[in-house]
Design a protein around this motif. Structure first.
Motif, PDB file in Angstrom:
ATOM      1  N   LEU A 138       3.530  25.737  21.729  1.00 26.68           N
ATOM      2  CA  LEU A 138       3.401  24.665  20.739  1.00 26.68           C
ATOM      3  C   LEU A 138       4.634  24.568  19.849  1.00 26.68           C
ATOM      4  CD1 LEU A 138      -0.305  25.238  19.590  1.00 26.68           C
ATOM      5  CD2 LEU A 138       0.547  23.518  21.208  1.00 26.68           C
ATOM      6  N   SER A 139       5.216  25.710  19.509  1.00 25.08           N
ATOM      7  CA  SER A 139       6.357  25.733  18.590  1.00 25.08           C
ATOM      8  C   SER A 139       7.703  25.573  19.288  1.00 25.08           C
ATOM      9  CB  SER A 139       6.374  27.054  17.807  1.00 25.08           C
ATOM     10  OG  SER A 139       6.734  28.142  18.639  1.00 25.08           O
ATOM     11  N   LEU A 140       7.731  25.657  20.596  1.00 21.47           N
ATOM     12  CA  LEU A 140       8.993  25.714  21.333  1.00 21.47           C
ATOM     13  C   LEU A 140       9.919  24.532  21.052  1.00 21.47           C
ATOM     14  CD1 LEU A 140      10.654  27.376  23.297  1.00 21.47           C
ATOM     15  CD2 LEU A 140       9.530  26.164  25.172  1.00 21.47           C
ATOM     16  N   GLY A 141       9.413  23.309  21.089  1.00 22.44           N
ATOM     17  CA  GLY A 141      10.250  22.135  20.844  1.00 22.44           C
ATOM     18  C   GLY A 141      10.862  22.142  19.450  1.00 22.44           C
ATOM     19  N   TYR A 142      10.079  22.492  18.443  1.00 21.75           N
ATOM     20  CA  TYR A 142      10.562  22.537  17.062  1.00 21.75           C
ATOM     21  C   TYR A 142      11.582  23.669  16.878  1.00 21.75           C
ATOM     22  CZ  TYR A 142       6.467  19.619  16.532  1.00 21.75           C
ATOM     23  OH  TYR A 142       5.544  18.625  16.684  1.00 21.75           O
ATOM     24  N   THR A 143      11.333  24.789  17.546  1.00 24.24           N
ATOM     25  CA  THR A 143      12.249  25.922  17.461  1.00 24.24           C
ATOM     26  C   THR A 143      13.592  25.580  18.108  1.00 24.24           C
ATOM     27  OG1 THR A 143      10.384  27.445  17.478  1.00 24.24           O
ATOM     28  CG2 THR A 143      12.532  28.357  18.079  1.00 24.24           C
ATOM     29  N   LEU A 144      13.549  24.973  19.289  1.00 25.12           N
ATOM     30  CA  LEU A 144      14.793  24.602  19.980  1.00 25.12           C
ATOM     31  C   LEU A 144      15.556  23.526  19.209  1.00 25.12           C
ATOM     32  CD1 LEU A 144      13.619  24.589  23.700  1.00 25.12           C
ATOM     33  CD2 LEU A 144      15.069  26.286  22.550  1.00 25.12           C
ATOM     34  N   LEU A 145      14.846  22.572  18.652  1.00 20.43           N
ATOM     35  CA  LEU A 145      15.490  21.537  17.848  1.00 20.43           C
ATOM     36  C   LEU A 145      16.260  22.160  16.688  1.00 20.43           C
ATOM     37  CD1 LEU A 145      15.820  18.467  17.341  1.00 20.43           C
ATOM     38  CD2 LEU A 145      13.768  18.619  15.902  1.00 20.43           C
ATOM     39  N   SER A 146      15.624  23.080  15.983  1.00 18.30           N
ATOM     40  CA  SER A 146      16.292  23.761  14.864  1.00 18.30           C
ATOM     41  C   SER A 146      17.438  24.633  15.344  1.00 18.30           C
ATOM     42  CB  SER A 146      15.286  24.626  14.101  1.00 18.30           C
ATOM     43  OG  SER A 146      14.299  23.838  13.520  1.00 18.30           O
ATOM     44  N   LEU A 147      17.213  25.328  16.439  1.00 18.52           N
ATOM     45  CA  LEU A 147      18.238  26.231  16.964  1.00 18.52           C
ATOM     46  C   LEU A 147      19.518  25.491  17.324  1.00 18.52           C
ATOM     47  CD1 LEU A 147      18.656  29.209  17.693  1.00 18.52           C
ATOM     48  CD2 LEU A 147      17.830  28.681  19.974  1.00 18.52           C
ATOM     49  N   PHE A 148      19.386  24.295  17.895  1.00 19.24           N
ATOM     50  CA  PHE A 148      20.574  23.553  18.320  1.00 19.24           C
ATOM     51  C   PHE A 148      21.116  22.590  17.279  1.00 19.24           C
ATOM     52  CE2 PHE A 148      18.718  24.698  22.504  1.00 19.24           C
ATOM     53  CZ  PHE A 148      19.785  25.454  22.964  1.00 19.24           C
ATOM     54  N   LEU A 149      20.263  22.027  16.427  1.00 22.64           N
ATOM     55  CA  LEU A 149      20.727  20.998  15.497  1.00 22.64           C
ATOM     56  C   LEU A 149      20.611  21.377  14.019  1.00 22.64           C
ATOM     57  CD1 LEU A 149      19.293  17.792  17.208  1.00 22.64           C
ATOM     58  CD2 LEU A 149      21.587  18.772  17.402  1.00 22.64           C
ATOM     59  N   GLY A 150      20.100  22.552  13.729  1.00 18.23           N
ATOM     60  CA  GLY A 150      19.879  22.916  12.336  1.00 18.23           C
ATOM     61  C   GLY A 150      21.064  23.506  11.607  1.00 18.23           C
ATOM     62  N   TRP A 151      21.951  24.161  12.289  1.00 19.02           N
ATOM     63  CA  TRP A 151      23.023  24.946  11.665  1.00 19.02           C
ATOM     64  C   TRP A 151      24.152  24.108  11.071  1.00 19.02           C
ATOM     65  CZ3 TRP A 151      21.704  29.880  11.359  1.00 19.02           C
ATOM     66  CH2 TRP A 151      20.828  30.391  12.313  1.00 19.02           C
ATOM     67  N   TRP A 152      24.299  22.888  11.461  1.00 19.21           N
ATOM     68  CA  TRP A 152      25.536  22.151  11.239  1.00 19.21           C
ATOM     69  C   TRP A 152      25.734  21.602   9.830  1.00 19.21           C
ATOM     70  CZ3 TRP A 152      27.775  24.162  14.990  1.00 19.21           C
ATOM     71  CH2 TRP A 152      27.123  24.346  16.196  1.00 19.21           C
ATOM     72  N   GLY A 153      24.743  21.660   8.974  1.00 15.99           N
ATOM     73  CA  GLY A 153      24.906  21.163   7.605  1.00 15.99           C
ATOM     74  C   GLY A 153      25.306  22.272   6.661  1.00 15.99           C
ATOM     75  N   LEU A 154      26.243  21.991   5.796  1.00 17.90           N
ATOM     76  CA  LEU A 154      26.704  22.990   4.822  1.00 17.90           C
ATOM     77  C   LEU A 154      26.193  22.612   3.441  1.00 17.90           C
ATOM     78  CD1 LEU A 154      30.378  23.360   6.031  1.00 17.90           C
ATOM     79  CD2 LEU A 154      28.479  24.894   6.482  1.00 17.90           C
ATOM     80  N   PRO A 155      25.619  23.511   2.703  1.00 16.68           N
ATOM     81  CA  PRO A 155      25.256  24.889   3.035  1.00 16.68           C
ATOM     82  C   PRO A 155      23.834  25.037   3.563  1.00 16.68           C
ATOM     83  CG  PRO A 155      24.884  24.594   0.717  1.00 16.68           C
ATOM     84  CD  PRO A 155      25.374  23.255   1.265  1.00 16.68           C
ATOM     85  N   TRP A 156      23.001  23.994   3.447  1.00 15.72           N
ATOM     86  CA  TRP A 156      21.572  24.138   3.695  1.00 15.72           C
ATOM     87  C   TRP A 156      21.211  24.432   5.141  1.00 15.72           C
ATOM     88  CZ3 TRP A 156      19.275  25.441  -0.409  1.00 15.72           C
ATOM     89  CH2 TRP A 156      19.733  24.977  -1.637  1.00 15.72           C
TER      90      TRP A 156
END
Length: 113
Positions: free
Chosen positions: A57-75
């Motif tokens: 159930l969480s896999l799609g949300y986890t992968l979305l964050s893993l690939f697209l979450g890091w790119w904003g500074l600093p949040w």
């Protein structure tokens, strides 16, 4: 009880029985960043039956964050690990909030209050 994923076809009595046996309502978190903008959101509410895992159930949300979450500074660097941790720990348990909202009296305009 419409609008909650995983409850399709279940009666109120069946949901209550699942909750007594350990079922719960959960949401998953995800984070998406675009350079200086980061958005952190929660998924729809999922009903997880007793003994059912949440990894799929969480896999799609986890992968979305893993690939697209890091790119904003600093949040992105702050929210992404939090989202991943929440999802990998089974999601955020919102059972109490959902049950309270289902049991709360409904507004009836004919009553005048």
């Amino acid at each position: 009880m419409a609008g909650i994923l995983g409850m399709e076809g279940l009666s109120t009595a069946q949901v209550e029985d699942e909750l007594r046996r350990g079922g719960r309502f959960v949401v998953f978190e995800y984070c998406v960043s675009f350079f200086v903008t980061t958005t952190k959101r929660s998924s729809d509410v999922y009903f997880v039956r007793a003994g059912q895992g949440t990894f799929i159930l969480s896999l799609g949300y986890t992968l979305l964050s893993l690939f697209l979450g890091w790119w904003g500074l600093p949040w992105g660097f702050i929210y992404t690990p939090r989202c991943l941790a929440t999802n990998l720990q089974g999601g955020k348990d919102v059972t109490e909030l959902v049950v309270l909202s289902l049991l709360a009296p409904r507004y009836d305009p004919s009553l005048g209050y």
